[in-house]
Design an enzyme around this catalytic site. Sequence first.
Site, PDB file in Angstrom:
ATOM      1  N   HIS A  41      70.948  37.718  52.244  1.00 43.72           N
ATOM      2  CA  HIS A  41      71.140  36.599  51.568  1.00 43.72           C
ATOM      3  C   HIS A  41      72.880  36.384  51.594  1.00 43.72           C
ATOM      4  O   HIS A  41      73.752  37.493  51.583  1.00 43.72           O
ATOM      5  CB  HIS A  41      71.062  36.568  50.130  1.00 43.72           C
ATOM      6  CG  HIS A  41      71.117  35.252  49.227  1.00 43.72           C
ATOM      7  ND1 HIS A  41      72.230  34.774  48.857  1.00 43.72           N
ATOM      8  CD2 HIS A  41      70.175  34.594  49.088  1.00 43.72           C
ATOM      9  CE1 HIS A  41      72.043  33.639  48.154  1.00 43.72           C
ATOM     10  NE2 HIS A  41      70.727  33.389  48.164  1.00 43.72           N
ATOM     11  N   ASP A  65      62.561  34.152  48.509  1.00 44.35           N
ATOM     12  CA  ASP A  65      61.556  33.756  49.298  1.00 44.35           C
ATOM     13  C   ASP A  65      60.521  34.708  49.639  1.00 44.35           C
ATOM     14  O   ASP A  65      59.307  34.386  50.360  1.00 44.35           O
ATOM     15  CB  ASP A  65      61.975  32.955  50.600  1.00 44.35           C
ATOM     16  CG  ASP A  65      62.714  31.688  50.380  1.00 44.35           C
ATOM     17  OD1 ASP A  65      64.089  31.803  50.881  1.00 44.35           O
ATOM     18  OD2 ASP A  65      62.216  30.846  49.678  1.00 44.35           O
TER      19      ASP A  65
HETATM   20  C1  SDX Z   1      67.397  30.828  50.449  1.00 39.46           C
HETATM   21  O1  SDX Z   1      72.470  30.194  49.669  1.00 39.46           O
HETATM   22  C2  SDX Z   1      71.591  30.365  49.016  1.00 39.46           C
HETATM   23  O2  SDX Z   1      71.737  30.367  47.930  1.00 39.46           O
HETATM   24  C3  SDX Z   1      69.881  30.215  49.524  1.00 39.46           C
HETATM   25  C4  SDX Z   1      68.995  30.292  48.728  1.00 39.46           C
HETATM   26  C5  SDX Z   1      68.826  29.235  47.444  1.00 39.46           C
HETATM   27  O3  SDX Z   1      68.353  29.506  46.401  1.00 39.46           O
HETATM   28  O4  SDX Z   1      69.337  27.934  47.781  1.00 39.46           O
HETATM   29  O5  SDX Z   1      69.202  31.513  47.973  1.00 39.46           O
HETATM   30  C6  SDX Z   1      67.452  30.136  49.231  1.00 39.46           C
HETATM   31  O6  SDX Z   1      67.796  30.192  51.719  1.00 39.46           O
HETATM   32  C7  SDX Z   1      67.220  32.317  50.608  1.00 39.46           C
HETATM   33  C8  SDX Z   1      67.433  32.798  51.999  1.00 39.46           C
HETATM   34  C9  SDX Z   1      66.193  32.694  52.814  1.00 39.46           C
HETATM   35  N1  SDX Z   1      66.076  32.756  54.329  1.00 39.46           N
HETATM   36  C10 SDX Z   1      65.730  33.966  55.031  1.00 39.46           C
HETATM   37  O7  SDX Z   1      65.025  34.820  54.451  1.00 39.46           O
HETATM   38  C11 SDX Z   1      66.045  34.099  56.624  1.00 39.46           C
HETATM   39  C12 SDX Z   1      66.122  35.407  56.727  1.00 39.46           C
HETATM   40  N2  SDX Z   1      67.669  35.572  56.395  1.00 39.46           N
HETATM   41  C13 SDX Z   1      68.695  35.482  57.193  1.00 39.46           C
HETATM   42  O8  SDX Z   1      68.676  34.769  58.506  1.00 39.46           O
HETATM   43  C14 SDX Z   1      70.076  35.714  56.702  1.00 39.46           C
HETATM   44  O9  SDX Z   1      69.810  36.831  55.909  1.00 39.46           O
HETATM   45  C15 SDX Z   1      70.723  34.440  55.617  1.00 39.46           C
HETATM   46  C16 SDX Z   1      70.533  33.224  56.492  1.00 39.46           C
HETATM   47  C17 SDX Z   1      69.778  34.498  54.529  1.00 39.46           C
HETATM   48  C18 SDX Z   1      72.135  35.024  55.320  1.00 39.46           C
HETATM   49  O10 SDX Z   1      72.695  34.812  56.623  1.00 39.46           O
HETATM   50  P1  SDX Z   1      74.323  35.084  56.837  1.00 39.46           P
HETATM   51  O11 SDX Z   1      75.043  35.284  55.369  1.00 39.46           O
HETATM   52  O12 SDX Z   1      74.794  34.192  57.603  1.00 39.46           O
HETATM   53  O13 SDX Z   1      74.176  36.653  57.404  1.00 39.46           O
HETATM   54  P2  SDX Z   1      74.225  36.732  58.818  1.00 39.46           P
HETATM   55  O14 SDX Z   1      73.135  35.993  59.721  1.00 39.46           O
HETATM   56  O15 SDX Z   1      75.700  36.661  59.296  1.00 39.46           O
HETATM   57  O16 SDX Z   1      73.851  38.300  59.015  1.00 39.46           O
HETATM   58  C19 SDX Z   1      74.716  39.477  58.528  1.00 39.46           C
HETATM   59  C20 SDX Z   1      74.080  40.742  59.571  1.00 39.46           C
HETATM   60  C21 SDX Z   1      73.850  40.268  60.773  1.00 39.46           C
HETATM   61  O17 SDX Z   1      73.879  41.595  61.598  1.00 39.46           O
HETATM   62  P3  SDX Z   1      75.156  42.066  62.318  1.00 39.46           P
HETATM   63  O18 SDX Z   1      75.705  40.872  63.263  1.00 39.46           O
HETATM   64  O19 SDX Z   1      76.121  42.278  61.246  1.00 39.46           O
HETATM   65  O20 SDX Z   1      74.904  43.211  63.126  1.00 39.46           O
HETATM   66  O21 SDX Z   1      72.615  40.897  59.019  1.00 39.46           O
HETATM   67  C22 SDX Z   1      71.688  40.705  59.838  1.00 39.46           C
HETATM   68  C23 SDX Z   1      72.416  39.708  60.903  1.00 39.46           C
HETATM   69  O22 SDX Z   1      71.660  40.324  62.215  1.00 39.46           O
HETATM   70  N3  SDX Z   1      70.535  40.019  59.397  1.00 39.46           N
HETATM   71  C24 SDX Z   1      69.271  40.255  59.231  1.00 39.46           C
HETATM   72  C25 SDX Z   1      68.711  39.521  58.407  1.00 39.46           C
HETATM   73  N4  SDX Z   1      69.609  38.817  57.828  1.00 39.46           N
HETATM   74  C26 SDX Z   1      70.921  39.086  58.381  1.00 39.46           C
HETATM   75  N5  SDX Z   1      68.755  41.140  60.109  1.00 39.46           N
HETATM   76  C27 SDX Z   1      67.448  41.250  59.947  1.00 39.46           C
HETATM   77  N6  SDX Z   1      66.507  40.345  59.209  1.00 39.46           N
HETATM   78  C28 SDX Z   1      67.481  39.706  58.264  1.00 39.46           C
HETATM   79  N7  SDX Z   1      66.510  38.741  57.474  1.00 39.46           N
END
Ligand code: SDX
Length: 424
Positions: free
Chosen positions: A302, A359
């Site tokens: 998140h 989720d």
């Molecule tokens: C919702 O914003 C809100 O409030 C949203 C929400 C709401 O109520 O409106 O809470 C609802 O959208 C919840 C999120 C649902 N999405 C997912 O579950 C999809 C999987 N999660 C992600 O793709 C990610 O964690 C996000 C989109 C939720 C957050 O993305 P960020 O903040 O841009 O984080 P990032 O992509 O920059 O990741 C940071 C690091 C990265 O690794 P490094 O480059 O630092 O090595 O964490 C890793 C990412 O690769 N990473 C994950 C991961 N999420 C982040 N690695 C594996 N699996 C994951 N799920």
Amino acid sequence: METAKLELNGETYELPITVGSEGEIGIDIRALRGQTGAITLDSGYGNTGSCTSSITFINGEKGILRYRGYSIEDLAATSSFPEVSYLLIYGRLPTQVELDEFNHKLTYHSLIHEDIKHFFEGYPQKAPPMSVLSTIVASLTAYYPVPDDLAGQEKNIIRLMSKLKTIAAFAYKKSIGQPFMYPRNDLGFAGDFLHMMNAVPTEAYEVPPLFEKTLDLLLILHADHEQNCSTSTVRMVGSSNANLFASISAGIHALSGPLHGGANVAVIDMLERIRADGGNLQKYIGMAKDKNSGFRLMGFGHRVYKNFDPRANVIKTVSDRVLNEMGIDDPLLDIAKELERIALEDDYFVERKLFPNVDFYSGILYRAMGIPTDMFTVMFAIGRLPGWIAQWLEMRNDPKKRIYRPRQIYVGEGLRALPPIEER
Ligand code: SDX
């Protein structure tokens, strides 16, 4: 601390500070470009506040979520979705008389114009329900006049709150080739939706009270979440003075993305894939850590929560209880809990502060209630609607509101001569 100091090109600039009611510090850069000629750059807006807001407070480090100051845990335990919707939209808890009147309005405006049914006839059976929802919401502008003055929005707020669930249920009935079930005035918000989803004209259908209570809770948990992607979209579109229906339609599109509201569908698809693959959890944990795999642990991570998502905690607890009460043994819940346990002991996830979000478990409950996977994100939209409306109103009521128009840093080609036609 009244100001922040910025040194740039040998000059020192003082930037005003805004401190929120929970102590958050915002460096006010509204005069930055005029003073310095420079702008800030923050791809993904992870460090940028788009507004001040009084609606929802999140502390990501402490796992705090409050709607208008009330904790999500308290609201989940004792409130109802209509009461929470009233709180978010009008800024205070309703009296019992006000809540009764609000419920009455949400009931008596739940029919949609009969002509809107023709939209469904034009769609193929498997039209994505989020596309149907956003299209028909945008088209409500054609049926219900949109006043310019904000005071005149009240009726459209009620129309949207009460009709969205009808449009959603009709989209589902269309997708399974069954006749539409009309809303009923004797049912509450969640019960009416479940009745429209599950009833058929040929026999009576009684909504199980446990399902109605569980759905009401899920809608509360999704009702608002400050400046997330879809809410920021609603604010962005509304900032041009586009009408409420157009702004909410844009928010529905933003929510449909698998990184946002579409994640609840992606989680179930992921859990089904793991189950079909023999439950090899370590394989998928390894893929999630491998940047080249293109695989992410859906429902994990998140932008704001860096310890736990309080909503996920509530849903996980309720999932156990509801499935026990219903005598359902869903193997996907067992896979999800084991996946969480393994991930939370793995340095990759711990270092990046990746925890289950709202989720991760919500789909388990929707499944238990017989809601099909491709309707999960629609459920998120129904829940988030009061938050979108509240945020849209707050933005439009801001006397200092300006159209949202970020700047950029250009990194493309410098000026160059256009070659003559014969040389292109
Ligand atoms: C919702 O914003 C809100 O409030 C949203 C929400 C709401 O109520 O409106 O809470 C609802 O959208 C919840 C999120 C649902 N999405 C997912 O579950 C999809 C999987 N999660 C992600 O793709 C990610 O964690 C996000 C989109 C939720 C957050 O993305 P960020 O903040 O841009 O984080 P990032 O992509 O920059 O990741 C940071 C690091 C990265 O690794 P490094 O480059 O630092 O090595 O964490 C890793 C990412 O690769 N990473 C994950 C991961 N999420 C982040 N690695 C594996 N699996 C994951 N799920």
